[in-house]
Design an enzyme around this catalytic site. Structure first.
Site, PDB file in Angstrom:
ATOM      1  N   GLN A  85      42.999   2.101 -30.809  1.00  0.00           N
ATOM      2  CA  GLN A  85      44.280   2.176 -29.933  1.00  0.00           C
ATOM      3  C   GLN A  85      45.175   3.329 -31.061  1.00  0.00           C
ATOM      4  OE1 GLN A  85      45.643   1.646 -27.168  1.00  0.00           O
ATOM      5  NE2 GLN A  85      43.761   0.559 -26.573  1.00  0.00           N
ATOM      6  N   SER A  86      44.378   4.463 -31.411  1.00  0.00           N
ATOM      7  CA  SER A  86      45.140   5.476 -32.175  1.00  0.00           C
ATOM      8  C   SER A  86      45.979   6.321 -31.266  1.00  0.00           C
ATOM      9  CB  SER A  86      43.928   6.327 -32.862  1.00  0.00           C
ATOM     10  OG  SER A  86      44.650   7.621 -33.248  1.00  0.00           O
ATOM     11  N   ASN A  87      47.193   6.232 -31.594  1.00  0.00           N
ATOM     12  CA  ASN A  87      48.223   7.351 -30.881  1.00  0.00           C
ATOM     13  C   ASN A  87      47.857   8.719 -31.201  1.00  0.00           C
ATOM     14  OD1 ASN A  87      49.936   5.021 -29.816  1.00  0.00           O
ATOM     15  ND2 ASN A  87      50.176   4.714 -32.043  1.00  0.00           N
ATOM     16  N   CYS A  89      44.998  10.026 -31.881  1.00  0.00           N
ATOM     17  CA  CYS A  89      43.803  10.582 -31.305  1.00  0.00           C
ATOM     18  C   CYS A  89      44.174  10.821 -29.742  1.00  0.00           C
ATOM     19  CB  CYS A  89      42.877   9.727 -31.144  1.00  0.00           C
ATOM     20  SG  CYS A  89      41.840   9.372 -32.901  1.00  0.00           S
TER      21      CYS A  89
END
Ligand SMILES: *Cc1c(COP(=O)(O)O)cnc(C)c1O
Length: 336
Positions: A85-87, A89
């Site tokens: 859930q990387s913002n 990325c």
């Protein structure tokens, strides 16, 4: 006088390669209902959740400098890393799409059963997504870099959170932007509170504040590291950032203020304090925080107010760093 002030805007970072992705300046708004509910200090919010690139967030400011560096080095592909859930990325996927660059994301762990939140957006934005599984994420990223080179491409690696002396430049510029907003309103902030994890945001803010001789305390709420770890990480980025800026200003770990009492059950695990902070901010101000970063930072701010650590007569700016797309991946936990 006006003219001189206008010329002073963004002087610190104006000589570095930069691509405009963000809608700037982001608003600086009062939070009167949250202030009243907490019976605490005057609270304002700096809306970097509204930077505008594919649902926004703090990485957009950093990527303006990181992607410009990739292009300066004639890269055709960007490789970066993060959590599922990387913002960071998701914003990297959007920024590279805007520039016609290929994007490969190496995400930690196994692919979740459902594409949701940021992971869904990574796919929509055309990034190639690889999960590291049981292997070390950095090792998989290094392998991807080698594969790309072997295929005759020119990959550029952006570290976790774009947290290096390139990405941090985005938050040096952001600090100049906030200083300008405070000057326009003829107001001062006693503290600036924000979530800190891979340390690039904090390093940029610290370097900018030093360069501008800003007096506000930069109070970081640690998301997933101890005070000593985060202080070292921030100094390791702030020092080369100040050097790139051509400023001979001393900087050390003692210059970095960190509150590490809110780590909860670990990175990405939403507990009761985060959930309550998210709900309270949504219901008093109509502002969406996120389960991983800003919910935890707001929970920390609320606790520090309750403890009397942050006084009633202060003015505090909460720097909203984004992350709301991850809310959807936590839907079940809000239900029960
Ligand atoms: C990445 C991120 C942060 C932390 O920024 P760092 O520069 O990694 O310390 C805070 N909030 C959100 C929403 C983020 O995505």
């Amino acid at each position: 006088m006006l003219r001189r002030d206008a010329e002073r805007r963004l002087v610190l970072t104006s000589s570095f390669p930069r691509i405009s992705f963000a809608h700037l300046p982001t608003p600086l708004e009062e939070m009167p209902r949250l202030t009243k509910t907490l019976d605490g200090p005057r609270l304002l919010i700096k809306r970097d959740d509204q930077t505008g690139l594919a649902i926004g967030g703090n990485k957009t400011r950093k990527l303006e400098f990181s992607i410009a560096e990739a292009l300066r080095r004639n890269a055709d592909t960007v490789v970066t890393v993060g959590a599922a859930q990387s913002n960071h990325c998701r914003q990297a996927a959007a920024a590279t799409a805007r520039c016609g660059l290929r994007c490969i994301l190496v995400l930690r762990g196994d692919e979740p059963a459902e594409w949701n939140g940021n992971l869904l957006l990574d796919h929509l934005l055309g990034a190639q997504v690889r999960f590291s599984g049981a292997r070390d994420r950095a090792e998989v990223a290094a392998q991807v870099m080698q594969e790309e080179q072997a295929a005759g491409r020119r990959p550029f690696f952006i570290p976790l959170g774009a947290s290096d002396e390139f990405g941090a430049m985005g938050y040096v510029a952001a600090m100049e932007e906030l200083a300008e907003q405070l000057r326009e309103r003829q107001m001062r902030a006693d503290r600036i509170v924000f979530a800190s994890s891979s340390a690039g945001t904090q390093a940029g803010l610290c370097a900018g504040a030093k360069a501008l001789s800003l007096k506000s305390q930069l109070a970081a709420i640690a998301i997933d590291s101890t005070r000593a770890e985060l202080q070292a990480d921030v100094a390791a980025i702030a020092i080369p950032t100040l050097r790139r800026l051509g400023l001979a200003i001393p900087f050390s770990a003692e210059d970095v203020s960190v509150y590490d009492g809110y780590l909860g059950a670990g990175y990405g695990i939403m507990g009761a304090p985060e959930k309550e902070a998210i709900e309270l901010t949504a219901r008093t101000e109509g502002i969406l925080l996120d389960p991983v970063y800003t919910g935890r930072a707001m929970a920390g701010l609320i606790d520090l107010i309750h403890q009397g650590e942050f006084g009633k007569h202060e003015t505090i700016i909460f720097w909203h760093t984004g992350g709301a797309p991850a809310l959807f991946a936590y839907a079940q936990q809000f239900k029960h």
